[in-house]
Motif scaffolding. Structure first.
Motif, PDB file in Angstrom:
ATOM      1  N   GLY A  19       2.559  47.485  47.698  1.00  0.00           N
ATOM      2  CA  GLY A  19       1.678  48.253  48.574  1.00  0.00           C
ATOM      3  C   GLY A  19       1.359  47.579  49.892  1.00  0.00           C
ATOM      4  N   GLU A  20       1.684  46.290  50.040  1.00  0.00           N
ATOM      5  CA  GLU A  20       1.436  45.580  51.300  1.00  0.00           C
ATOM      6  C   GLU A  20       2.455  46.028  52.346  1.00  0.00           C
ATOM      7  OE1 GLU A  20      -0.985  43.339  52.112  1.00  0.00           O
ATOM      8  OE2 GLU A  20      -1.911  43.747  50.164  1.00  0.00           O
ATOM      9  N   HIS A  21       2.057  45.947  53.601  1.00  0.00           N
ATOM     10  CA  HIS A  21       2.928  46.345  54.706  1.00  0.00           C
ATOM     11  C   HIS A  21       3.699  45.138  55.219  1.00  0.00           C
ATOM     12  CE1 HIS A  21       1.216  50.316  54.818  1.00  0.00           C
ATOM     13  NE2 HIS A  21       0.005  49.773  54.752  1.00  0.00           N
ATOM     14  N   GLY A  22       4.881  45.387  55.734  1.00  0.00           N
ATOM     15  CA  GLY A  22       5.707  44.321  56.278  1.00  0.00           C
ATOM     16  C   GLY A  22       6.541  44.819  57.430  1.00  0.00           C
ATOM     17  N   ARG A  23       7.188  43.878  58.092  1.00  0.00           N
ATOM     18  CA  ARG A  23       8.068  44.202  59.217  1.00  0.00           C
ATOM     19  C   ARG A  23       9.177  43.155  59.246  1.00  0.00           C
ATOM     20  NH1 ARG A  23       5.302  44.636  64.871  1.00  0.00           N
ATOM     21  NH2 ARG A  23       3.811  43.899  63.397  1.00  0.00           N
ATOM     22  N   MET A  24      10.404  43.624  59.320  1.00  0.00           N
ATOM     23  CA  MET A  24      11.563  42.736  59.409  1.00  0.00           C
ATOM     24  C   MET A  24      12.590  43.385  60.328  1.00  0.00           C
ATOM     25  SD  MET A  24      12.082  41.899  55.345  1.00  0.00           S
ATOM     26  CE  MET A  24      13.400  40.741  55.500  1.00  0.00           C
ATOM     27  N   SER A  25      13.441  42.545  60.889  1.00  0.00           N
ATOM     28  CA  SER A  25      14.553  43.100  61.670  1.00  0.00           C
ATOM     29  C   SER A  25      15.613  43.618  60.697  1.00  0.00           C
ATOM     30  CB  SER A  25      15.159  42.027  62.583  1.00  0.00           C
ATOM     31  OG  SER A  25      15.857  41.068  61.815  1.00  0.00           O
ATOM     32  N   ARG A  26      16.465  44.464  61.185  1.00  0.00           N
ATOM     33  CA  ARG A  26      17.560  44.964  60.343  1.00  0.00           C
ATOM     34  C   ARG A  26      18.436  43.806  59.887  1.00  0.00           C
ATOM     35  NH1 ARG A  26      19.228  50.887  62.182  1.00  0.00           N
ATOM     36  NH2 ARG A  26      17.194  51.546  62.913  1.00  0.00           N
ATOM     37  N   GLU A  27      18.642  42.840  60.761  1.00  0.00           N
ATOM     38  CA  GLU A  27      19.448  41.672  60.425  1.00  0.00           C
ATOM     39  C   GLU A  27      18.801  40.887  59.281  1.00  0.00           C
ATOM     40  OE1 GLU A  27      21.835  38.320  62.899  1.00  0.00           O
ATOM     41  OE2 GLU A  27      19.800  38.762  63.574  1.00  0.00           O
ATOM     42  N   GLU A  28      17.484  40.702  59.336  1.00  0.00           N
ATOM     43  CA  GLU A  28      16.771  40.005  58.263  1.00  0.00           C
ATOM     44  C   GLU A  28      16.856  40.775  56.946  1.00  0.00           C
ATOM     45  OE1 GLU A  28      13.300  37.787  60.869  1.00  0.00           O
ATOM     46  OE2 GLU A  28      13.043  39.901  60.309  1.00  0.00           O
ATOM     47  N   MET A  29      16.767  42.093  57.028  1.00  0.00           N
ATOM     48  CA  MET A  29      16.876  42.912  55.810  1.00  0.00           C
ATOM     49  C   MET A  29      18.245  42.772  55.176  1.00  0.00           C
ATOM     50  SD  MET A  29      14.952  46.416  56.764  1.00  0.00           S
ATOM     51  CE  MET A  29      13.190  46.532  56.834  1.00  0.00           C
ATOM     52  N   LEU A  30      19.303  42.814  55.987  1.00  0.00           N
ATOM     53  CA  LEU A  30      20.651  42.654  55.455  1.00  0.00           C
ATOM     54  C   LEU A  30      20.827  41.277  54.817  1.00  0.00           C
ATOM     55  CD1 LEU A  30      22.745  44.360  58.265  1.00  0.00           C
ATOM     56  CD2 LEU A  30      22.466  45.162  55.902  1.00  0.00           C
ATOM     57  N   ALA A  31      20.324  40.235  55.463  1.00  0.00           N
ATOM     58  CA  ALA A  31      20.410  38.883  54.898  1.00  0.00           C
ATOM     59  C   ALA A  31      19.676  38.821  53.563  1.00  0.00           C
ATOM     60  CB  ALA A  31      19.841  37.858  55.873  1.00  0.00           C
ATOM     61  N   HIS A  32      18.535  39.466  53.482  1.00  0.00           N
ATOM     62  CA  HIS A  32      17.760  39.484  52.242  1.00  0.00           C
ATOM     63  C   HIS A  32      18.541  40.173  51.119  1.00  0.00           C
ATOM     64  CE1 HIS A  32      14.553  39.932  49.360  1.00  0.00           C
ATOM     65  NE2 HIS A  32      14.755  41.248  49.370  1.00  0.00           N
ATOM     66  N   VAL A  33      19.114  41.316  51.398  1.00  0.00           N
ATOM     67  CA  VAL A  33      19.867  42.062  50.379  1.00  0.00           C
ATOM     68  C   VAL A  33      21.065  41.239  49.905  1.00  0.00           C
ATOM     69  CG1 VAL A  33      21.316  44.100  50.016  1.00  0.00           C
ATOM     70  CG2 VAL A  33      19.104  44.332  51.152  1.00  0.00           C
ATOM     71  N   ILE A  34      21.757  40.593  50.833  1.00  0.00           N
ATOM     72  CA  ILE A  34      22.940  39.804  50.487  1.00  0.00           C
ATOM     73  C   ILE A  34      22.570  38.609  49.614  1.00  0.00           C
ATOM     74  CG2 ILE A  34      24.725  38.292  51.465  1.00  0.00           C
ATOM     75  CD1 ILE A  34      24.757  40.335  53.858  1.00  0.00           C
ATOM     76  N   THR A  35      21.503  37.912  49.933  1.00  0.00           N
ATOM     77  CA  THR A  35      21.142  36.700  49.196  1.00  0.00           C
ATOM     78  C   THR A  35      20.326  36.975  47.941  1.00  0.00           C
ATOM     79  OG1 THR A  35      19.175  36.356  50.577  1.00  0.00           O
ATOM     80  CG2 THR A  35      21.209  35.258  51.272  1.00  0.00           C
ATOM     81  N   HIS A  36      19.629  38.081  47.878  1.00  0.00           N
ATOM     82  CA  HIS A  36      18.726  38.351  46.759  1.00  0.00           C
ATOM     83  C   HIS A  36      19.474  38.483  45.428  1.00  0.00           C
ATOM     84  CE1 HIS A  36      14.796  39.406  45.196  1.00  0.00           C
ATOM     85  NE2 HIS A  36      15.365  40.368  44.491  1.00  0.00           N
ATOM     86  N   GLY A  37      20.629  39.124  45.448  1.00  0.00           N
ATOM     87  CA  GLY A  37      21.414  39.258  44.226  1.00  0.00           C
ATOM     88  C   GLY A  37      21.831  37.910  43.658  1.00  0.00           C
ATOM     89  N   GLY A  38      22.117  36.952  44.530  1.00  0.00           N
ATOM     90  CA  GLY A  38      22.464  35.602  44.080  1.00  0.00           C
ATOM     91  C   GLY A  38      21.318  34.938  43.339  1.00  0.00           C
ATOM     92  N   TYR A  39      20.113  35.196  43.776  1.00  0.00           N
ATOM     93  CA  TYR A  39      18.937  34.662  43.099  1.00  0.00           C
ATOM     94  C   TYR A  39      18.895  35.176  41.661  1.00  0.00           C
ATOM     95  CZ  TYR A  39      14.121  34.418  41.533  1.00  0.00           C
ATOM     96  OH  TYR A  39      13.001  34.214  40.781  1.00  0.00           O
ATOM     97  N   HIS A  40      19.063  36.487  41.497  1.00  0.00           N
ATOM     98  CA  HIS A  40      19.015  37.067  40.152  1.00  0.00           C
ATOM     99  C   HIS A  40      20.156  36.557  39.285  1.00  0.00           C
ATOM    100  CE1 HIS A  40      15.612  39.705  40.567  1.00  0.00           C
ATOM    101  NE2 HIS A  40      16.061  40.089  41.746  1.00  0.00           N
ATOM    102  N   ARG A  41      21.340  36.436  39.852  1.00  0.00           N
ATOM    103  CA  ARG A  41      22.484  35.926  39.087  1.00  0.00           C
ATOM    104  C   ARG A  41      22.203  34.505  38.609  1.00  0.00           C
ATOM    105  NH1 ARG A  41      28.070  36.716  38.385  1.00  0.00           N
ATOM    106  NH2 ARG A  41      29.188  34.758  38.222  1.00  0.00           N
ATOM    107  N   GLY A  42      21.617  33.688  39.462  1.00  0.00           N
ATOM    108  CA  GLY A  42      21.282  32.315  39.074  1.00  0.00           C
ATOM    109  C   GLY A  42      20.253  32.273  37.955  1.00  0.00           C
TER     110      GLY A  42
END
Length: 78
Positions: A19-42
């Motif tokens: 429910g909290e608000h946030g702001r990120m650039s599109r580039e930051e969002m893409l980096a997050h999506v790409i790296t986040h799956g690696g976190y879960h796999r680990g």
């Protein structure tokens, strides 16, 4: 769809799942999506190890070597 550097730098306002608000650039969002799956796999790999279950091999490199077998056995230049 290709994004220009200007498009990638554009910031987007959003609401997190808590429910909290946030702001990120599109580039930051893409980096997050790409790296986040690696976190879960680990994390899954860590849990499997704790349960004495063999961890699966890397799927992406397996795919590359099956689809392009000439990549196997190639040594880096010295």
């Amino acid at each position: 769809m290709l994004l220009s550097p200007i498009d990638l730098a554009e910031t987007v306002n959003f609401t997190f799942t808590d429910g909290e608000h946030g702001r990120m650039s599109r580039e930051e969002m893409l980096a997050h999506v790409i790296t986040h799956g690696g976190y879960h796999r680990g994390e899954v790999g860590r849990i499997l190890s704790q349960l004495s279950i063999a961890r699966p091999r890397d799927i992406f490199t397996g795919y590359l070597h099956k689809s392009e077998p000439e990549r196997r056995g190639v040594h880096p230049p010295r």
